[in-house]
Design a protein around this motif. Structure first.
Motif, PDB file in Angstrom:
ATOM      1  N   ASP A  58       0.808  -1.232   0.000  1.00 34.18           N
ATOM      2  CA  ASP A  58       0.000   0.000   0.000  1.00 34.18           C
ATOM      3  C   ASP A  58       0.837   1.277   0.000  1.00 34.18           C
ATOM      4  OD1 ASP A  58      -2.419  -1.173  -0.269  1.00 34.18           O
ATOM      5  OD2 ASP A  58      -3.192  -0.642   1.701  1.00 34.18           O
ATOM      6  N   MET A  59       2.095   1.193  -0.417  1.00 33.64           N
ATOM      7  CA  MET A  59       2.940   2.390  -0.486  1.00 33.64           C
ATOM      8  C   MET A  59       2.741   3.106  -1.818  1.00 33.64           C
ATOM      9  SD  MET A  59       4.559   2.419   2.419  1.00 33.64           S
ATOM     10  CE  MET A  59       6.053   3.399   2.265  1.00 33.64           C
ATOM     11  N   ILE A  60       2.848   4.433  -1.776  1.00 30.88           N
ATOM     12  CA  ILE A  60       2.771   5.247  -2.989  1.00 30.88           C
ATOM     13  C   ILE A  60       4.064   6.034  -3.121  1.00 30.88           C
ATOM     14  CG2 ILE A  60       1.632   7.175  -1.778  1.00 30.88           C
ATOM     15  CD1 ILE A  60       0.162   7.728  -4.446  1.00 30.88           C
ATOM     16  N   GLU A  61       4.540   6.180  -4.351  1.00 32.23           N
ATOM     17  CA  GLU A  61       5.759   6.942  -4.620  1.00 32.23           C
ATOM     18  C   GLU A  61       5.410   8.416  -4.811  1.00 32.23           C
ATOM     19  OE1 GLU A  61       8.352   3.510  -6.939  1.00 32.23           O
ATOM     20  OE2 GLU A  61       7.250   5.005  -8.095  1.00 32.23           O
ATOM     21  N   LEU A  62       6.217   9.292  -4.196  1.00 33.11           N
ATOM     22  CA  LEU A  62       6.011  10.737  -4.295  1.00 33.11           C
ATOM     23  C   LEU A  62       7.312  11.410  -4.711  1.00 33.11           C
ATOM     24  CD1 LEU A  62       4.008  11.126  -0.958  1.00 33.11           C
ATOM     25  CD2 LEU A  62       3.046  11.017  -3.268  1.00 33.11           C
ATOM     26  N   ASP A  63       7.188  12.650  -5.164  1.00 33.68           N
ATOM     27  CA  ASP A  63       8.358  13.423  -5.624  1.00 33.68           C
ATOM     28  C   ASP A  63       9.144  12.639  -6.669  1.00 33.68           C
ATOM     29  OD1 ASP A  63       7.523  15.193  -3.722  1.00 33.68           O
ATOM     30  OD2 ASP A  63       9.072  14.701  -2.259  1.00 33.68           O
ATOM     31  N   VAL A  64       8.447  12.191  -7.689  1.00 39.07           N
ATOM     32  CA  VAL A  64       9.064  11.393  -8.746  1.00 39.07           C
ATOM     33  C   VAL A  64       9.487  12.298  -9.893  1.00 39.07           C
ATOM     34  CG1 VAL A  64       8.725   9.497 -10.373  1.00 39.07           C
ATOM     35  CG2 VAL A  64       7.642   9.417  -8.119  1.00 39.07           C
ATOM     36  N   ASN A  65      10.718  12.106 -10.362  1.00 41.26           N
ATOM     37  CA  ASN A  65      11.191  12.874 -11.514  1.00 41.26           C
ATOM     38  C   ASN A  65      12.142  12.010 -12.336  1.00 41.26           C
ATOM     39  OD1 ASN A  65      14.072  13.373 -10.537  1.00 41.26           O
ATOM     40  ND2 ASN A  65      12.891  14.254  -8.846  1.00 41.26           N
ATOM     41  N   THR A  66      12.535  12.515 -13.479  1.00 43.26           N
ATOM     42  CA  THR A  66      13.440  11.797 -14.372  1.00 43.26           C
ATOM     43  C   THR A  66      14.805  12.464 -14.356  1.00 43.26           C
ATOM     44  OG1 THR A  66      11.589  11.186 -15.782  1.00 43.26           O
ATOM     45  CG2 THR A  66      13.781  10.959 -16.716  1.00 43.26           C
ATOM     46  N   SER A  67      15.845  11.658 -14.174  1.00 46.07           N
ATOM     47  CA  SER A  67      17.200  12.194 -14.085  1.00 46.07           C
ATOM     48  C   SER A  67      17.761  12.470 -15.473  1.00 46.07           C
ATOM     49  CB  SER A  67      18.100  11.196 -13.354  1.00 46.07           C
ATOM     50  OG  SER A  67      18.311  10.050 -14.166  1.00 46.07           O
ATOM     51  N   GLN A  68      18.949  13.024 -15.494  1.00 44.61           N
ATOM     52  CA  GLN A  68      19.617  13.300 -16.767  1.00 44.61           C
ATOM     53  C   GLN A  68      19.932  12.021 -17.523  1.00 44.61           C
ATOM     54  OE1 GLN A  68      23.053  15.671 -15.779  1.00 44.61           O
ATOM     55  NE2 GLN A  68      21.857  17.543 -15.469  1.00 44.61           N
ATOM     56  N   ARG A  69      20.088  10.917 -16.813  1.00 46.08           N
ATOM     57  CA  ARG A  69      20.342   9.620 -17.452  1.00 46.08           C
ATOM     58  C   ARG A  69      19.041   8.910 -17.819  1.00 46.08           C
ATOM     59  NH1 ARG A  69      24.089   6.684 -13.181  1.00 46.08           N
ATOM     60  NH2 ARG A  69      22.552   7.640 -11.806  1.00 46.08           N
ATOM     61  N   ASN A  70      17.943   9.655 -17.776  1.00 48.02           N
ATOM     62  CA  ASN A  70      16.625   9.130 -18.128  1.00 48.02           C
ATOM     63  C   ASN A  70      16.173   8.043 -17.166  1.00 48.02           C
ATOM     64  OD1 ASN A  70      14.398   9.478 -19.803  1.00 48.02           O
ATOM     65  ND2 ASN A  70      14.914   7.676 -21.017  1.00 48.02           N
ATOM     66  N   GLN A  71      16.643   8.140 -15.910  1.00 48.10           N
ATOM     67  CA  GLN A  71      16.214   7.197 -14.883  1.00 48.10           C
ATOM     68  C   GLN A  71      15.086   7.818 -14.073  1.00 48.10           C
ATOM     69  OE1 GLN A  71      19.908   6.608 -12.848  1.00 48.10           O
ATOM     70  NE2 GLN A  71      20.347   4.680 -13.883  1.00 48.10           N
ATOM     71  N   ARG A  72      14.140   6.993 -13.720  1.00 45.92           N
ATOM     72  CA  ARG A  72      13.006   7.453 -12.911  1.00 45.92           C
ATOM     73  C   ARG A  72      13.449   7.490 -11.449  1.00 45.92           C
ATOM     74  NH1 ARG A  72       8.642   5.112 -10.369  1.00 45.92           N
ATOM     75  NH2 ARG A  72       6.644   6.231 -10.538  1.00 45.92           N
TER      76      ARG A  72
END
Length: 660
Positions: free
Chosen positions: A541-555
């Protein structure tokens, strides 16, 4: 859960099942007891499988996808795409025919200019509308649409024009298709279906015969996988599949009807025959429960079913773990895992839907603590076979339905044996306090070679807390998905390369908390005989927050929190626009075509938003789109329903309009 096979109301979407009874006695049928006992004795002895679906393929998506058609970014894909039309569907026992023809790929954006409501016609499990497209030369093509695109930019669809050339495809093509698509929407092909042909040679220019074809697929993202029969260890293959004509001890006890092509061992009857398990006077002591959904297992899932300790090396050819057993629960009351309220179906805001769903059932359960009686008849058992039967009576049983939810946990508490002359003996010792019966030394020494297997099985039956299907939450601007698939996508997703499972890349507060740039993937650990809690998984039941994509195209994930709808779900979340034509969409379209603008062009501000909602409501100008716009602005302004009764009413008004 021992249900009458017929629901109380066959026409109802949500089915209610009464317990199976004879008079006031609750009954578990002999067939169910027989199957459970045979499976248990097979697990304890390491015997052969009683049955295996030879045509089943293990598919783990998306790692099994393979594009059938040109793509400059993906190596090894065919240079061209090939469609065919099913003329006569085949099967595992009969060949089928397809019509060949010319295939073209066209951008969906271009097709939309010529085909009205293109997206409405995309295939679903309920409809598949045949479409045609007429090109600039006046030639008509049949359109093969894929599913609803996640990113429509650059999306291509298939066009097919038959040439009248009919070829026959042997049974292997159709049985393999059915095995690969067993748990998919389009598991059965019909006359007129368009299918993709995977060429044997990726550089193939034309397909003219069966030898040119490697596989038939429903979509251009074809399914690869591996056949189950290639992964099953030879020593546990069903006896009916073995050419030597021999049988395993358990098969010898419970009988076998082999395949017709095997003549070395003909059909023979069982020497162990359980009767009905009777719970006397328990018919009026049942408990009615609305149960959590029970779904079919997905044996292609690498993280659950493959025996590979190094998760960087696990792949579709990793060996299978072994026999599957179900755990038991120590939780009762509101936390019982079989309850719908604990593991139900969740809506687009992560809230529990009504328990009256099609995918679950309400059933009468035989109450906990009730004792039943069972008679097992047997004949001509030697000492080793009798010892194995007694060993099965010395461990816990799982009977009836709902086993994955923790139901059906039973224990043999007393045995007496009556021989053909009527003599009665008590061959197993009672330890007392409801514990398992104990094998006498006479029989214990005959199963000493199975001690480790028996100990491991005993551990697997120790009741545990938090007996749950894996579940997590993913959120985007449209909805919150609270389901098992979300957990697998996050914690057990195969890498796009051939080997290994994806890790979670961390940043910010999460990286500081875990003290690592990565969180390892998870797979069910091997159960140890001395550690009944060793197979726990995490992230429920965990949710991911503050998600962005890095310069290496990593989530990159910055935070993970336990999902709370009030904190993490927007009140206007919906699963995207309804693109089908209906009364509401036509009403909205007329409003947009009206000479009078549907709403004021005044800029919405925090100061005037309340007045604007009131005025537009009075003039009946609040369309679903306008309601969602107001709700979004209120979120941006930090306005909540708890500020006052006035705002509570406005939220209710807008949400009702937004849902139309």
């Amino acid at each position: 859960m021992s249900c009458n096979p017929e629901p109380v109301d066959k026409t109802a979407d949500h089915k209610l099942y009464k317990a199976l009874t004879i008079g006031n006695d609750a009954v578990l049928p002999a067939t169910g007891v027989r199957g459970a006992l045979r499976t248990l004795m097979t697990i304890l002895s390491g015997g052969t499988l009683g049955y295996m679906d030879e045509e089943l393929w293990l598919i783990q998506r998306p790692d099994e996808d393979a594009q059938l058609g040109p793509n400059s970014k993906m190596p090894g894909v065919p240079d061209r795409a090939f469609l065919a039309e099913v003329v006569k569907p085949g099967s595992g026992i009969s060949a089928g025919t397809v019509q060949l023809g010319e295939t073209k790929l066209r951008k969906a954006e271009d097709l939309k200019k010529h085909i009205k409501d293109l997206d409405y016609h995309r295939p679903t499990n309920k409809r598949q509308t045949p479409l045609t497209y007429t090109d600039f030369q006046g030639e008509k093509w049949k359109v093969k649409l894929s599913g609803r695109p996640i990113n429509s930019k650059g999306k291509k669809e298939g066009l097919f024009r038959g040439t009248g050339d009919i070829i026959e495809l042997s049974e292997a093509f159709w049985s393999t298709y059915q095995g690969r698509y067993r748990h998919a929407v389009h598991s059965e092909l019909k006359k007129g279906d368009l299918i993709w042909l995977e060429p044997m040679d990726p550089s193939c220019r034309t397909i003219t015969c069966e030898a040119d074809i490697k596989s038939i697929q429903w979509s251009r993202w074809g399914r690869r996988g591996v056949a189950l029969k290639k992964l099953i260890p030879h020593h546990v293959l069903p006896d009916s599949m073995r050419p030597d004509g021999g049988v395993d001890m358990v098969t010898n006890l419970f009988g076998q009807i082999p395949k017709q092509r095997i003549s070395a061992a003909g059909p023979f009857a069982a020497r162990i025959r359980p009767g009905n398990l009777i719970f006397f006077d328990a018919g009026d002591k049942t408990v009615t429960e609305t149960l959590a959904p029970l779904a079919a297992p997905h044996p292609g899932c690498m993280a659950f079913y493959r025996d590979q300790g190094n998760l960087d090396e696990i792949n579709k050819m990793s060996p299978l773990k072994g026999y599957k057993v179900y755990r038991n629960t120590s939780e009762r009351g509101d936390k019982a895992p079989w309850k719908y309220s604990v593991q139900g179906v969740y809506g687009e805001q992560g809230a529990l839907k009504s328990p009256q769903q099609k995918v679950n059932k309400t059933a009468e359960l035989i109450g906990e603590g009730i004792t039943g009686k069972l008679r097992i008849a047997f004949r001509a058992l030697d000492a080793d076979e009798l010892a194995l039967l007694y060993a099965a009576c010395s461990v816990d049983w799982k009977l009836g339905g709902g086993k994955p939810l923790g139901l059906g946990h039973c224990r043999v508490t007393a045995i007496r044996m009556i021989d053909e002359e009527g003599n009665t003996t008590y061959p197993m010792e009672s330890v007392g306090n409801g514990e398992n019966l104990k094998l006498s030394e006479k029989y214990a020494k005959r199963v000493v070679h199975l001690e480790n297997r028996i100990a491991l099985y005993r551990t697997s039956q120790i009741p545990v807390e938090k007996l749950r299907y894996p579940r997590a939450v993913t959120g985007n601007k449209n909805k919150s998905t609270k389901a098992g698939l979300a957990w697998f996508a996050r914690h057990a997703s195969p890498r796009k390369s051939k080997n290994g499972l994806e890790t979670i890349w961390t940043t910010g507060a999460l990286q500081l908390k875990v003290k690592s740039s990565q969180i390892k993937a998870q797979a069910i650990p091997n159960l140890m005989a001395d550690d009944p809690y060793g197979d726990q998984l995490y992230g429920y039941d965990m949710i991911e927050l503050d998600v962005n994509t890095s310069q290496r195209n990593q989530r990159m994930v910055g935070r993970m929190e336990k999902f709370e709808a009030a904190l993490h779900a927007s009140p206007h979340e919906k699963a995207g626009q309804n693109i089908s034509q209906n009364r509401d969409s036509r009403t909205a379209a007329r409003a947009q075509r009206s000479s009078e603008p549907p709403h004021s062009s005044v800029t919405i501000t925090k100061k005037n938003i309340g007045t604007m909602i009131t005025e537009e409501h009075k003039k009946q100008k609040i369309t679903p789109a306008r309601a969602r716009e107001f709700l979004k602005k209120m979120e941006e302004f930090g306005i909540t329903r708890n500020q006052s009764n006035k705002w509570k009413k406005k939220f209710k008004l807008l949400e009702e309009n937004a849902d139309k």
